[in-house]
Design a protein around this motif. Structure first.
Motif, short mmCIF file in Angstrom:
data_model
loop_
_atom_site.label_atom_id
_atom_site.label_comp_id
_atom_site.label_asym_id
_atom_site.label_seq_id
_atom_site.Cartn_x
_atom_site.Cartn_y
_atom_site.Cartn_z
N PHE A 1 0.85 -1.19 0.00
CA PHE A 1 0.00 0.00 0.00
C PHE A 1 0.88 1.24 0.00
O PHE A 1 1.69 1.44 0.90
CB PHE A 1 -0.92 0.00 1.23
CG PHE A 1 -1.96 1.07 1.20
CD1 PHE A 1 -3.05 0.96 0.36
CD2 PHE A 1 -1.84 2.18 2.00
CE1 PHE A 1 -4.02 1.95 0.33
CE2 PHE A 1 -2.81 3.17 1.97
CZ PHE A 1 -3.90 3.06 1.14
N LYS A 2 0.73 2.07 -1.06
CA LYS A 2 1.49 3.32 -1.16
C LYS A 2 0.53 4.47 -0.87
O LYS A 2 -0.60 4.47 -1.34
CB LYS A 2 2.08 3.48 -2.56
CG LYS A 2 3.06 2.40 -2.93
CD LYS A 2 3.58 2.60 -4.32
CE LYS A 2 4.55 1.52 -4.68
NZ LYS A 2 5.10 1.71 -6.03
N PHE A 3 1.02 5.47 -0.12
CA PHE A 3 0.14 6.54 0.32
C PHE A 3 0.95 7.82 0.51
O PHE A 3 2.04 7.79 1.08
CB PHE A 3 -0.52 6.13 1.64
CG PHE A 3 -1.38 7.19 2.25
CD1 PHE A 3 -2.66 7.40 1.78
CD2 PHE A 3 -0.92 7.95 3.30
CE1 PHE A 3 -3.47 8.37 2.35
CE2 PHE A 3 -1.72 8.92 3.87
CZ PHE A 3 -2.99 9.13 3.39
N LYS B 1 0.19 11.64 2.00
CA LYS B 1 -0.84 12.41 2.67
C LYS B 1 -1.07 13.75 1.98
O LYS B 1 -0.16 14.35 1.42
CB LYS B 1 -0.48 12.63 4.14
CG LYS B 1 0.79 13.39 4.37
CD LYS B 1 1.10 13.44 5.85
CE LYS B 1 2.40 14.20 6.08
NZ LYS B 1 2.72 14.27 7.48
N TYR C 1 -3.21 10.57 -3.16
CA TYR C 1 -2.47 9.50 -3.85
C TYR C 1 -2.46 8.27 -2.97
O TYR C 1 -1.95 8.33 -1.83
CB TYR C 1 -1.03 9.94 -4.15
CG TYR C 1 -0.18 8.85 -4.74
CD1 TYR C 1 -0.21 8.58 -6.10
CD2 TYR C 1 0.66 8.08 -3.94
CE1 TYR C 1 0.57 7.58 -6.65
CE2 TYR C 1 1.43 7.08 -4.48
CZ TYR C 1 1.39 6.84 -5.83
OH TYR C 1 2.17 5.85 -6.37
N GLN C 2 -3.04 7.20 -3.47
CA GLN C 2 -2.95 5.92 -2.77
C GLN C 2 -3.08 4.80 -3.78
O GLN C 2 -3.90 4.85 -4.67
CB GLN C 2 -3.98 5.80 -1.65
CG GLN C 2 -5.40 6.00 -2.07
CD GLN C 2 -6.32 6.05 -0.87
OE1 GLN C 2 -5.88 6.18 0.26
NE2 GLN C 2 -7.61 5.95 -1.12
N LYS D 1 -3.03 0.45 -4.00
CA LYS D 1 -3.06 -0.82 -3.28
C LYS D 1 -2.73 -1.93 -4.26
O LYS D 1 -3.30 -1.99 -5.35
CB LYS D 1 -4.43 -1.07 -2.66
CG LYS D 1 -4.49 -2.31 -1.82
CD LYS D 1 -5.85 -2.46 -1.19
CE LYS D 1 -5.90 -3.74 -0.39
NZ LYS D 1 -7.23 -3.96 0.16
#
Length: 102
Positions: free
Chosen positions: A74-76, A78, A82-83, A85
């Protein structure tokens, strides 16, 4: 008696009859593979010298090829909306240790 072996960039502590899961090897079920020995312990002395271990291999029998459990990636970022999965299942080989050199 046990040995430390290396395969797939990882090290494993093995004894006779142990079953381990390693990264995929090019072998079919029923084949025999040999693993490099890094350390050998026979309950009396420990051998770590490369000269003494030269040519010694641990024999293992291939039991099966399978996929490991799923890992979630999971890239995120803040405040940037942008996210991403994603998932990954590693290809593995199950080995049974048959012989450790004396």
């Amino acid at each position: 008696m046990y040995a430390i072996v290396s395969t797939g960039g990882k090290q494993y502590k093995v004894a006779n009859g142990d079953t381990i899961d390693v990264e995929k090897l090019d072998a079919k079920p029923g084949d025999t593979v040999s693993l490099d020995v890094l350390m050998l312990n026979d309950d009396k002395n420990i051998v770590v010298d490369k000269g003494a271990l030269f040519g010694k291999k641990v024999s293992a029998k291939v039991l099966e090829q399978f996929k490991g459990e799923k890992k979630v990636v999971f890239k995120f970022k803040k405040r940037k909306r942008y996210q991403r999965k994603n998932g990954h299942r590693q290809q593995l080989t199950k080995l049974q240790i048959t012989e450790i050199p004396a």
